[in-house]
Motif scaffolding. Structure first.
Motif, PDB file in Angstrom:
ATOM      1  N   THR A 615     -33.153 -26.901 -20.779  1.00  0.00           N
ATOM      2  CA  THR A 615     -32.429 -26.123 -19.778  1.00  0.00           C
ATOM      3  C   THR A 615     -33.269 -25.935 -18.524  1.00  0.00           C
ATOM      4  O   THR A 615     -32.753 -26.000 -17.403  1.00  0.00           O
ATOM      5  N   ARG A 619     -32.309 -27.137 -14.749  1.00  0.00           N
ATOM      6  CA  ARG A 619     -32.364 -26.230 -13.586  1.00  0.00           C
ATOM      7  C   ARG A 619     -33.128 -26.889 -12.441  1.00  0.00           C
ATOM      8  O   ARG A 619     -32.714 -26.811 -11.281  1.00  0.00           O
ATOM      9  N   LYS A 622     -31.034 -29.490 -10.771  1.00  0.00           N
ATOM     10  CA  LYS A 622     -30.034 -28.902  -9.875  1.00  0.00           C
ATOM     11  C   LYS A 622     -30.677 -28.357  -8.612  1.00  0.00           C
ATOM     12  O   LYS A 622     -30.149 -28.520  -7.503  1.00  0.00           O
ATOM     13  N   LYS A 677     -25.123 -26.211 -19.875  1.00  0.00           N
ATOM     14  CA  LYS A 677     -25.498 -24.825 -19.615  1.00  0.00           C
ATOM     15  C   LYS A 677     -25.801 -24.581 -18.145  1.00  0.00           C
ATOM     16  O   LYS A 677     -25.613 -23.473 -17.642  1.00  0.00           O
ATOM     17  N   VAL A 678     -26.288 -25.609 -17.472  1.00  0.00           N
ATOM     18  CA  VAL A 678     -26.655 -25.469 -16.056  1.00  0.00           C
ATOM     19  C   VAL A 678     -25.555 -25.987 -15.149  1.00  0.00           C
ATOM     20  O   VAL A 678     -25.232 -25.385 -14.129  1.00  0.00           O
ATOM     21  N   GLU A 679     -24.958 -27.130 -15.515  1.00  0.00           N
ATOM     22  CA  GLU A 679     -23.905 -27.753 -14.708  1.00  0.00           C
ATOM     23  C   GLU A 679     -22.637 -27.810 -15.543  1.00  0.00           C
ATOM     24  O   GLU A 679     -22.559 -28.547 -16.526  1.00  0.00           O
ATOM     25  N   GLN A 761     -38.304 -21.287 -14.216  1.00  0.00           N
ATOM     26  CA  GLN A 761     -37.374 -21.447 -13.117  1.00  0.00           C
ATOM     27  C   GLN A 761     -37.976 -22.413 -12.087  1.00  0.00           C
ATOM     28  O   GLN A 761     -39.205 -22.551 -12.006  1.00  0.00           O
ATOM     29  N   ILE A1422     -31.564 -20.120 -11.022  1.00  0.00           N
ATOM     30  CA  ILE A1422     -30.422 -20.823 -11.594  1.00  0.00           C
ATOM     31  C   ILE A1422     -30.184 -20.289 -12.992  1.00  0.00           C
ATOM     32  O   ILE A1422     -31.036 -20.417 -13.875  1.00  0.00           O
ATOM     33  N   SER A1424     -28.192 -19.977 -16.681  1.00  0.00           N
ATOM     34  CA  SER A1424     -27.542 -20.854 -17.645  1.00  0.00           C
ATOM     35  C   SER A1424     -26.170 -20.293 -17.959  1.00  0.00           C
ATOM     36  O   SER A1424     -26.008 -19.091 -18.177  1.00  0.00           O
TER      37      SER A1424
END
Length: 1562
Positions: A615, A619, A622, A677-679, A761, A1422, A1424
């Motif tokens: 995850t 992040r 992204k 979870k992120v996108e 992060q 970002i 989740s």
């Protein structure tokens, strides 16, 4: 063909040009499961997410949604306060620079007024004494910045290494500095006491005259040598500004020289002659001013030099060369020049006092004397002695000293906060704006005071500010000298004209301060040309001394460094003292795009741990996309490498082919989960699989195009464990990619080392990268590690980690270098790792016992030790937060510290033993830092004995025992535990330690109660109580200045109770088990193979009798995968161009009617989990432009041709793929395809027996000419059983690993990473050596503690060494040894506390610099997405998919659509002929479309003529599919259009057809 995608978006898929036909068998999954073909069932079955995730019934819609840990994400409140802190810092810096500059100027004018000539003879001696002391205070004002300069320069000379001095450079530079010192002496010692305050404020900006002259020359040279037409206008503008500034400044100097603005006083006092000739004959004040301004302006010439000065007649001044040489030895020359200037100013001041001003003293004592025999010079100096004897002088002199202190403090504050503004990238608002405002403000104030005095002649500055009643005796001295007398209107005009002539010209020449070019957190020597701190003209210094040409400064440093290093080549090994190349700056406009490699090491991480790091990677992916779109200057490129240890496992049978273990499968399953979870709308593409000499690798493409490469290590082929994984990625990135492939610049490569369970992060990565950008000497940087988990063991570690980072790491950072950069989250500089004695030494194999301890048990600390010895700096960034799982069990915690404790001591002792080498090479490590580490090491060695003495003291206080009994009771359990650790197994030792931990925690609780009772009873002055109170107070304040981590203090009580366990039993366990070099954490035994596992293995290794062969009817029309039990089914294909599946009337027991509803799925039928299907086009499609890739599904079909899955190797895949690729398209393909399509209707009534099949056996001969025999031999041994696992069934296998990469891995394994195969004798020898080392080290350690206990006990018993003193009527006694020991610990603690405060300030600046001024900056953390959010989005997509786009009027059309849907749900295209279709000629595309249209027309005609017969017998419908390489997600079949001619096999790039109204979008 434009398809309606499942996520609600339309996707233009690339054309495939094929119409594939596949057989559909209408049976339940139970029928497939009961079939005897186990091999085909397991390997050839596909996985469908929609089949696994069945929709729940309406009565079971309740869910449990896991929540994300919000403590790891910056809350909205925290973001608000950070932004507020940023805005407050802007306001604060602006206010301090402006107000401080005004107050500093005001104090300068007051001190000048104190040295003026007083009229009259009343109290003449008092005036003379005050005047002389005012001169001394003015001298101190000029010397203060020079003293700061000498101090800082001396520190940098000692700590840093610079170029040697050149005599010519010192003489020329020293001459200019001496002239500037002469000018300053004239202005502030000789002239200022005679100048009007307003006139002085307007004249001070004229100090920029010499820089303006240099600037004109530079701008003219730049314009005359410019050949680019586009930049002519800009350079003409700059030249015009320079000329205007010169005219204004020259006009101001002429006005100053001629005294045009010195009118006669209206009252006749302090008359100033306006006659020009009479002025020259009587008063030389303005002549001195003119000369002083010009000479003082010579100090700032360097900031305006960009090139040498060329004049007519071949005259050249090598100004640029002189400036570069001065920059190269800046601190050496600054120290020399500051000393020379200070000496000159002292001499000039006494020259003015004694010689130049001897006729201006008013007292008769100075002029005549009192018969004491002193001459006039001695009498003037005697005035300094009188000032300290008479009380009436002292109050005024003291007030003037306070004024000087105020001026020095304000000037230093202005410089400090101006520097902060530059560091935090708020230079325009908080630096340039207030600095240019100081002169107008102070000029307006002095003009207002002059007007006020005109109206109130007997009042001065004290009354002007409202302090006349309290400080009326200072009215005459604490004032501004006002000579000019004008009315209000003339005074305003006077100020305006003065500002235009002086102030405006200075602004025009310093326009560069409005366009800063530095990066954040830049060094002071980069921000400012000269080391100048404060001074009387602080606003002018900040404007003229702010570096203008930062890019040229960086280039000159690089050039000098290159020359310096070239001189050292061949002479001696380059040490860090000569490597000045890293001391260059990176200006803001420097195109610097770092390449960051995220390198994670994995082993036996749990599902939660893997999800955490995946995850975090998503992040960062992204955030990278977001910053790249915004063109953020802080963006970087990155690539992820995961080194997976023990990724392969082998069965117990004869076939030892490896397969991916459960942890690898778990990783592959979690990658798409982490992406979701992120996108919410983006997914990870299916991987490309490579077989490598060390095992294999998976290449994933993240949602935003970055690569993630998972290296699967087979411990039978390559050495395993973390250190060797680090060697793998270091050599691969810094050796192969950088040196062999020439992909990246070594100076721009950074490696972020990660553990397999870390959570972070993107902001944390940027903060570490900022450390690297700020100082090129930084070889590694680490962040704040937060342990996560639950339970008392984790709580203990939370406080331990907090205190270790708050105090220990900050002290190491400030005093020298951080000794250990943890491998779970640390950034390394590529150029640091490739240096001598670092990376190559890191690959050394342990040959001695202490090597195992230092190298293998603490690999992260050993790598940092190598960097420190080589001269690199390691820093700590407290704002870079990361989270990692900590041991939750007592046993796991002890085993972890069993590795960490001895390895830490070994590495620190290594640095201390080589302290001479370390200090010589590393400019950041001094002998003072070595002494500090020696003290810490000594205290850690005797820590167990110290805790035992504390426990014994508590026994004595609680139970009233004597000292002997208390010591024995405290010591006996420890001795017993030591004996047990030498004689019993580790598990039993840990059990005993856990029991003793609980017992001693109760003892420590009793000690705490006694301490509180003693403090409450008034024993505050006892040494123990003082130490405890100080310790608690420092910890509490430290927690307050770390507000985000304040809750860690709550675990301090548990930490206090467990002190005996941590400092006694843990150390004993670590030292006595030093011979155990196992990892200790995440150890897992291999589970016994279950019957299910054995069955799966047997299915992989089974015979091929059950596997169905490929059946071929002819070259152009083939029947594929025809099963003998599926009678009545036709599968026809037109030479790989198109294929179609059509059901006919079934024979007996062959077919079931097509169900009118979806078949019911049986529970318990679970498909093998696979990589989630990709629904978005990948950046590089699996087979596009690469004929060396095949799908895993195709490889499964080839199993029948090679015998078993275990026999499939890379060489066989290469041969099979080559044969498949060699199939050529016949010239008559189009005609034959059309003829077969026209006969399709007649074939519907034919019997299946008319089609015969024949088995094809592909010869496994190599036909590849591009590989040699050696590689083929190697590939023949590379088993691909691990590729055939269901985890990778949607992936593609690339059997063409680049030859140079294969060669690299073979060389690396052969040289450094061959698996260790130690004989029994070698293992026994290593074990014996480790035990011998254990006995020596632990024996010495226990002996040192025994000595400390005996020493304290003997001193208490035999020698009465006590300190006693009275306090509030009580006698307080303390043991001398205890007091000294507590003082020692207290000194270390105070040092760490002060360093913590310094580091917190630098952290605050770092946070401010990283926080943009814009409120909505788009840089939030970002988060989740939860399961609920994903399910909600999925339901929205499903509802969108169920929305009808057209109406099917015909029942036959509806039935065919249902059949097509059922077909697509059960089977999906497999990309079997992608290699052939990728190379299709474009001129056949029209034929493909025509063939597809004719096939569809014939099917539609059959439906219309025989609807009833077709509805009863058809089990499949003709299906048209589209897409090259994108076989992972089949397109949803559209309803049949009303008009047959509208159905086309279209290529979006070439053929476009608009559907009619009511027609479904395709």
């Amino acid at each position: 063909m434009e398809q309606n995608m499942p996520n609600g978006r339309y996707d233009n898929r690339p054309p495939s040009g094929i119409l594939k036909r596949r057989h559909i068998e209408n049976q339940d999954e139970n029928d497939l499961n009961n079939a005897g073909d186990t091999e085909t069932q397991r390997l050839c079955s596909t996985s469908n997410d929609d089949d696994v995730n069945e929709p729940l019934p309406l009565y079971d819609q309740f869910r449990t949604i896991p929540r994300e840990d919000e403590t790891r994400i910056t809350s909205t409140t925290s973001k608000f306060f950070v932004k507020l802190f940023k805005y407050i810092s802007v306001i604060l810096c602006c206010a301090i620079v402006l107000v401080g500059g005004v107050i500093s100027k005001a104090c300068v004018l007051i001190l000048g007024n104190g040295a003026k000539v007083y009229e009259g003879t009343e109290n003449a001696l008092d005036h003379d004494v005050i005047r002389v002391w005012s001169y001394i205070i003015l001298l101190c004002m000029l010397l203060t910045p020079e003293v700061f300069t000498m101090g800082y320069s001396l520190y940098r000379i000692i700590m840093k290494k610079e170029n040697p001095l050149e005599l010519k450079t010192v003489l020329l530079g020293g001459l200019l500095e001496l002239l500037s010192a002469f000018g300053e002496g004239i202005l502030f010692i000789k002239v200022l006491p005679y100048l009007d305050a307003t006139f002085a404020c307007l004249a001070f900006p004229l100090i920029s005259f010499a820089p303006i002259c240099v600037n004109i020359q530079e701008k003219w040279t730049s314009y005359s040598h410019n050949k680019e037409v586009t930049s002519k206008c800009r350079k003409i503008r700059n030249l015009c500004f320079a000329i205007i500034a010169f005219i204004l400044q020259a006009g101001g100097l002429v006005s100053c020289f001629s005294g045009l603005f010195t009118p006669v006083n209206a009252n006749g006092k302090n008359e100033t002659n306006t006659n020009f000739m009479q002025f020259l004959n009587i008063n030389y004040t303005y002549v001195w001013t003119f000369v002083g301004l010009i000479l003082a302006s010579l100090r700032y010439w360097e900031n305006f030099v960009k090139r040498d000065f060329h004049f007519p007649f071949g005259l050249t001044i090598r100004a640029r060369g002189l400036q570069e040489k001065l920059d190269g030895s800046r601190f050496k020359t600054s120290f020399i020049f500051a000393f020379v200037k200070s000496s000159f100013l002292v001499g000039f001041t006494f020259l003015v006092i004694v010689v130049l001003e001897k006729e201006t003293y008013a007292s008769s004592y100075v002029n005549v004397g009192n018969g004491d025999g002193r001459n006039i010079y001695h009498r003037i100096l005697y005035l300094l002695e009188l000032g300290s004897e008479r009380s009436r002088y002292s109050r005024i002199i003291t007030a003037l000293v306070y004024v000087f202190a105020t001026q020095a403090g304000c000037a230093l504050a202005v410089f400090f906060f101006g520097r902060v503004a530059c560091l935090t990238l708020i230079q325009r608002l908080a630096y340039a704006s207030p600095v240019i405002t100081v002169t107008p403000v102070i000029s307006a104030l002095t003009a207002a005071l002059t007007t006020f005095k005109e109206q109130h002649p007997d009042n001065g500055l004290i009354n002007f500010v409202g302090l006349g009643r309290e400080y009326g005796y200072l009215e005459r001295y604490v004032d501004w000298n006002t000579v000019i007398s004008l009315d209000h209107g003339n005074m305003v005009a006077f100020v305006i004209v003065g500002l235009i002539l002086g102030w405006l010209g200075k602004i025009l020449v310093t326009t560069f301060i409005w366009s800063p070019q530095q990066i954040k957190l830049e060094r002071t020597e980069v921000l400012f040309v000269k080391a100048q701190y404060g001074g009387p003209l602080i606003d002018q210094a900040l404007m003229l001394n702010r570096r203008q040409f930062e890019k040229e400064y960086s280039e000159s440093l690089r050039a000098r460094a290159a020359i310096s290093e070239m001189k050292q080549i061949g002479a001696e090994p380059l040490s860090r003292n000569h490597r000045l190349s890293r001391r260059y700056t990176l200006p803001k406009n420097y195109k610097f795009t770092p390449m960051l490699f995220l390198c994670a090491t994995m082993w036996h991480e749990t599902k939660q741990e893997m999800t955490q790091i995946l995850t975090s990677i998503m992040r960062l992916d992204k955030d990278h996309h977001r910053r790249k779109d915004a063109k953020d200057s802080d963006s970087f490129n990155f690539e992820v490498h995961v080194m997976f240890d023990d990724a392969m496992e082998r069965g117990k049978g004869k076939d030892e082919q490896p397969k991916a273990n459960s942890y690898v499968k778990q990783l592959c399953e979690l990658i798409p989960v982490a992406a979701e979870k992120v996108e919410l709308e983006e997914e990870v593409g299916t991987p490309i699989i490579y077989s490598t000499p060390y095992g294999g690798k998976l290449v994933f493409t993240l949602p935003h195009g970055n690569k993630m490469i998972v290296h699967l290590k087979d411990k039978e082929k390559i050495r395993h464990r973390k250190r060797w994984s680090q060697c793998m990625y270091m050599y691969y990135i810094l050796g192969y990619l950088q040196s062999e492939k020439k992909k990246y610049d070594l100076d721009n490569i950074f490696i972020l080392a990660l553990d397999g369970d870390v959570d972070f992060q993107p902001k944390a990565v940027h903060l570490l990268l900022d450390r690297m950008k700020k100082n090129p000497d930084v070889g590694a940087a680490c962040g704040r590690i937060h342990p996560t988990g639950s339970g008392p063991v984790v709580w203990f570690q939370k406080f331990e980690y907090a205190v270790g980072h708050w105090l220990q790491k900050t002290a190491e950072h400030v005093l020298g270098c951080v000794l250990c950069s943890p491998g779970c989250f640390s950034m390394f500089r590529g150029s640091a790792l490739v240096e001598d004695n670092v990376m190559h030494t890191y690959t050394s194999m342990a040959t001695e016992a202490h090597h195992h301890l230092q190298w293998d048990q603490g690999e992260d600390r050993w790598l940092c030790t190598l960097l420190l010895k080589q001269g690199w700096r390691i820093e700590y960034s407290a704002a870079s937060d990361s989270y990692t799982f900590a041991p939750e069990e007592f046993k796991e915690f002890y085993n972890q510290r069993r590795r960490w404790g001895p390895s830490t001591m070994a590495n620190i002792l290594d640095i201390l033993n080589d302290s001479k080498l370390t200090v010589r090479n590393n400019t950041y490590i001094s002998w003072g830092y070595i002494v500090y580490q020696v003290g810490l090491m000594a205290s850690s060695i005797i820590a167990p004995a110290t805790v035992i003495l504390v426990v014994a003291e508590s026994y004595k206080s609680v139970f009233d025992w004597d000292a002997t009994a208390s010591l024995l009771v405290a010591l006996i359990p420890v001795v017993i535990f030591v004996i047990l650790c030498y004689t019993t197994k580790p598990d039993f030792q840990i059990l005993v330690a856990a029991i003793l931990t609980i017992i001693y925690a109760l003892v420590m609780l009793a000690v705490m109660v006694i301490l509180i009772a003693g403090i409450a009873s008034g024993g505050l002055l006892e040494p123990n109580n003082i130490f405890v109170i100080t310790l608690v107070g420092l910890y509490f304040f430290t927690g307050i200045v770390h507000p985000h981590e304040l809750l860690c203090l709550a675990h301090g009580l548990l930490y206090y109770l467990c002190v005996p366990s941590a400092f006694i039993f843990l150390m004993v366990y670590s030292l006595t088990n030093m011979n155990n070099v196992s990892w200790g954490t995440r150890e897992s035994k291999k589970p016994e193979e279950t019957q299910e596992t054995q069955a799966q293995n047997e299915s992989l290794e089974g015979e091929t009798g059950s596997a169905k062969p490929i059946e071929v009817k002819s070259q152009n029309l083939s029947i594929q995968h025809s099963h003998p039990d599926n009678e009545g089914s036709y599968s026809c294909g037109l030479c790989n161009i198109c294929s179609c599946s059509i059901g006919v009337r079934p024979t007996a027991h062959a077919y079931k009617p097509l169900p009118k509803s979806e078949p019911k799925k049986e529970k318990g039928i679970k498909r093998r989990p696979t990589i989630r299907r990709n629904t978005k086009p990948q950046a590089s499609k699996p087979n596009q432009g690469n004929e060396k890739r095949v799908s895993v599904k195709q490889m499964k079909k080839w199993i029948s041709q090679v015998g078993t899955a275990g026999n499939l190797t890379t060489a066989k895949v290469r041969a099979l793929s080559r044969r498949q690729k060699n199939k050529k398209l016949s010239p008559a393909v189009a005609t034959s395809a059309q003829e077969k399509a026209l006969q399709l209707g007649d074939e519907l009534t034919e019997d299946q027996a008319h089609c015969s099949s024949q088995e094809v056996h592909l010869e496994m001969t190599d036909t590849e000419s591009e590989v040699d025999s050696i590689r083929l031999k190697e590939e023949s041994t590379e088993g691909l059983r691990w590729v055939m696992d269901g985890t990778f069934e949607d992936a593609h296998f690339d059997f063409n690993l680049p030859p140079d990469e294969r060669k690299f891995w073979k060389y690396l394994i052969e040289q450094y990473l061959e698996p260790l195969d130690m004989s029994k004798e070698e293992k026994e020898k290593v074990s014996a050596d480790l035990k011998e080392l254990r006995n020596k080290m632990s024996g010495a350690y226990f002996f040192a503690n025994a000595l400390w206990i005996v020493l304290n006990f003997a001193l208490q018993k035999s020698v009465e060494l006590h300190l006693s003193f009275e306090f509030q009527g009580k006698t307080v006694e303390a043991n001398v040894v205890a007091v000294l020991f507590l003082v020692f610990f207290l000194i270390i603690l105070i040092i760490q506390f002060i360093c913590m405060l310094v580091h917190r300030w630098s952290t605050a600046l770092h946070v401010l610099a990283s926080t943009p001024l814009k409120w909505a900056d788009g840089r939030e953390d970002i988060k989740s997405h939860t399961v609920g959010q994903k399910e909600e989005r999925r339901r929205q997509n499903q509802s969108f998919e169920r929305t009808p786009t057209s109406t099917c009027n015909s029942p036959a059309q509806s039935e065919i659509s249902r059949g097509a849907a059922h077909y697509n749900q059960a089977y999906e295209p497999d990309g079997e002929y992608d290699d052939v279709i990728e190379n299709k000629p474009r001129d056949l595309e029209a034929n493909y479309s025509q063939v597809g249209e004719e096939i569809y027309s014939s099917v539609q005609e059959s439906v219309e003529t025989e609807p009833k017969r077709l509805l009863e017998s058809t089990t499949q419908a003709a299906t048209v599919t589209n897409g090259v390489g994108k076989r992972n997600m089949p397109p949803t079949p559209p309803p049949i259009p009303e008009k047959p001619h509208e159905m086309k096999v279209r290529f979006p790039s070439y053929t476009k057809a608009k559907p009619a109204n009511g027609t479904a979008r395709m």
